[in-house]
Scaffold this active site. Structure first.
Site, PDB file in Angstrom:
ATOM      1  N   LYS A  63      34.724  79.227  39.293  1.00  0.00           N
ATOM      2  CA  LYS A  63      34.915  77.879  39.827  1.00  0.00           C
ATOM      3  C   LYS A  63      33.617  77.089  39.632  1.00  0.00           C
ATOM      4  CE  LYS A  63      39.103  78.451  41.642  1.00  0.00           C
ATOM      5  NZ  LYS A  63      40.274  77.639  41.312  1.00  0.00           N
TER       6      LYS A  63
ATOM      7  N   GLU B  71      39.061  74.213  32.900  1.00  0.00           N
ATOM      8  CA  GLU B  71      40.327  73.889  33.545  1.00  0.00           C
ATOM      9  C   GLU B  71      40.151  72.688  34.474  1.00  0.00           C
ATOM     10  OE1 GLU B  71      41.700  77.438  35.534  1.00  0.00           O
ATOM     11  OE2 GLU B  71      43.176  76.337  36.695  1.00  0.00           O
TER      12      GLU B  71
ATOM     13  N   LYS C 295      52.213  77.648  36.234  1.00  0.00           N
ATOM     14  CA  LYS C 295      52.370  78.130  37.612  1.00  0.00           C
ATOM     15  C   LYS C 295      53.787  77.787  38.025  1.00  0.00           C
ATOM     16  CE  LYS C 295      47.601  77.923  39.218  1.00  0.00           C
ATOM     17  NZ  LYS C 295      46.631  77.315  40.149  1.00  0.00           N
TER      18      LYS C 295
HETATM   19  O1  OSB Z   1      43.058  76.164  40.676  1.00  0.00           O
HETATM   20  O2  OSB Z   1      43.786  77.884  39.716  1.00  0.00           O
HETATM   21  C1  OSB Z   1      43.530  77.269  40.742  1.00  0.00           C
HETATM   22  C2  OSB Z   1      44.125  79.613  43.662  1.00  0.00           C
HETATM   23  C3  OSB Z   1      44.707  78.774  44.555  1.00  0.00           C
HETATM   24  C4  OSB Z   1      44.893  77.458  44.219  1.00  0.00           C
HETATM   25  C5  OSB Z   1      44.466  76.977  42.989  1.00  0.00           C
HETATM   26  C6  OSB Z   1      43.880  77.825  42.083  1.00  0.00           C
HETATM   27  C7  OSB Z   1      43.684  79.169  42.425  1.00  0.00           C
HETATM   28  C8  OSB Z   1      43.032  80.098  41.516  1.00  0.00           C
HETATM   29  C9  OSB Z   1      43.653  81.425  41.189  1.00  0.00           C
HETATM   30  O3  OSB Z   1      41.996  79.819  40.963  1.00  0.00           O
HETATM   31  C10 OSB Z   1      43.284  82.571  42.059  1.00  0.00           C
HETATM   32  C11 OSB Z   1      44.128  83.803  41.841  1.00  0.00           C
HETATM   33  O4  OSB Z   1      45.178  83.905  42.484  1.00  0.00           O
HETATM   34  O5  OSB Z   1      43.762  84.696  41.065  1.00  0.00           O
HETATM   35 MG    MG Z   2      43.075  75.851  38.562  1.00  0.00          MG
END
Ligand code: OSB
Ligand code: MG
Length: 358
Positions: free
Chosen positions: A164, A214, A263
């Site tokens: 992140k 992303e 998703k």
């Molecule tokens: O932005 O991909 C995202 C988890 C919750 C909400 C948004 C995101 C995420 C993750 C994935 O980054 C985490 C996972 O479940 O491995």
């Molecule tokens: Mg994401």
């Protein structure tokens, strides 16, 4: 041969995360979720999971809004209906605007039910390939913990790490960490944290070694994403922006993305997701399956999705033990040689112990 939906049950679960999950939008320390069971007239059971969060920080839906929509709106539409195919659920739900995570929770459960009725794994019913799915994990922690998080991912066998990022991320540090693992893929996820003002900061990530970035900008900032795709060498990937097939079409038409994150919750379920997959294949848009800090039911559906041809980048597939002391499925999801094997059992391929939590 059709099947009749004779009962739909919903169970709320709530579970602490082993470690806090920090993004630019929210810190998640526990996960509330709804598990859906649809039962057919002959007693077969299909499972789905609602991936909305307790508060609307990622999308506008919440566990409470989903519970209302599922119980008061979607269940009455579907109950006692005889379906010839799982794609009919989308038609049945058409009268209901948006609320895609609520719809996906129920719709995916019906797909599981149909695969069980046909006595085959869901991935097989959908034309997937029986190849283990590459595992990927997310490091969503304070900067001083990133190096340890990546090292732990490497020792656990993951071949892809998603980190992140924000405009304040220490790019030098990230670059140094990435350089330590030449065989690992690194994704960066901004969750929309950049703005026009932080444009130069975004460009500065170009040399860091990430395969993709992303969602640098907000959902509706198509033009900024198109500019990033033009001006950056790193691939631009959209997550939050893609809530429907129409959004995917727009991303392609406006040249706003090289890659899309799939998703099913955000897209409203299997039917819409399969259309997006088809579209991306036609336009050579890269795809991978994104996680939602979810439990095993959603992960099992996601594994089936990741088995489809054209979905080549490693998704958010971590072991059950990564987030949870104990998952709600058996067997639990394990990483073997950096991959997750597809189950040979019918439907999602896992037993659901849905009464054990809450
Ligand atoms: O932005 O991909 C995202 C988890 C919750 C909400 C948004 C995101 C995420 C993750 C994935 O980054 C985490 C996972 O479940 O491995
Ligand atoms: Mg994401």
């Amino acid at each position: 041969m059709g099947l009749t939906i004779s009962a739909i049950e919903l169970k709320r679960i709530n579970e602490p995360l082993k470690q806090a999950f920090k993004t630019s939008l929210q810190t998640v320390t526990e996960r509330e979720s709804l598990i859906i069971k649809v039962v057919s007239d002959v007693g077969l059971e299909g499972f789905g999971e609602c991936v909305a969060f307790s508060t609307p920080w990622y999308t506008e839906e919440t566990v409470t809004s989903c519970r209302f929509v599922i119980e008061q709106v979607l269940v009455p539409l579907l109950l006692d209906k005889t379906l010839e195919s799982p794609s009919q659920v989308d038609e049945v739900f058409k009268a209901v605007k948006c609320n895609r995570m609520a719809k996906a929770a129920v719709e995916t459960a019906v797909w599981d039910l149909f695969a069980k009725k046909r006595g085959m794994p869901l991935w097989q019913m959908l034309g997937g390939t029986d190849v283990p799915v590459p595992a990927g994990v997310v490091v969503a922690a304070d900067e001083d913990k990133i190096s340890d998080g990546v090292a732990a991912a490497f020792s656990a066998g993951y071949s892809r790490v998603k980190i992140k990022i924000t405009p304040d991320s220490n790019i030098g540090l990230l670059k140094e960490i990435i350089a330590r693992y030449p065989d690992m893929l690194f994704f960066a996820d901004a969750n929309g944290a950049f703005s026009e003002v932080s444009w130069e900061r975004l460009i500065a990530f170009d040399g860091a070694g990430f395969t993709l970035i992303e969602q640098p900008f907000a959902e509706q900032q198509w033009k900024l994403h198109a500019r990033a795709k033009r001006d950056m060498k790193t691939a631009i990937c959209l997550d939050e922006s893609i809530g429907s097939l129409a959004d995917a079409e727009r991303a392609i038409a406006e040249e706003a993305a090289d890659i899309l994150v799939l998703k099913m919750g955000r897209l409203g379920g299997w039917s819409e997701t399969l259309k997006v997959v088809e579209l991306c294949r036609e336009h050579s848009i890269g795809m991978w399956v994104g996680g939602m800090i979810e439990f095993g039911v959603s992960k099992a559906h996601n594994l089936a999705l990741a088995s489809l041809p054209g979905i080549t980048l490693p998704g958010d597939f971590s072991a059950s033990r990564h987030f949870w002391e104990r998952d709600i499925i058996a067997p639990e999801i394990r990483i073997e040689n950096g991959k997750v094997a597809l189950s040979k059992d019918a439907g999602i391929g896992y037993r659901v112990d849905w009464q054990s939590k809450g």
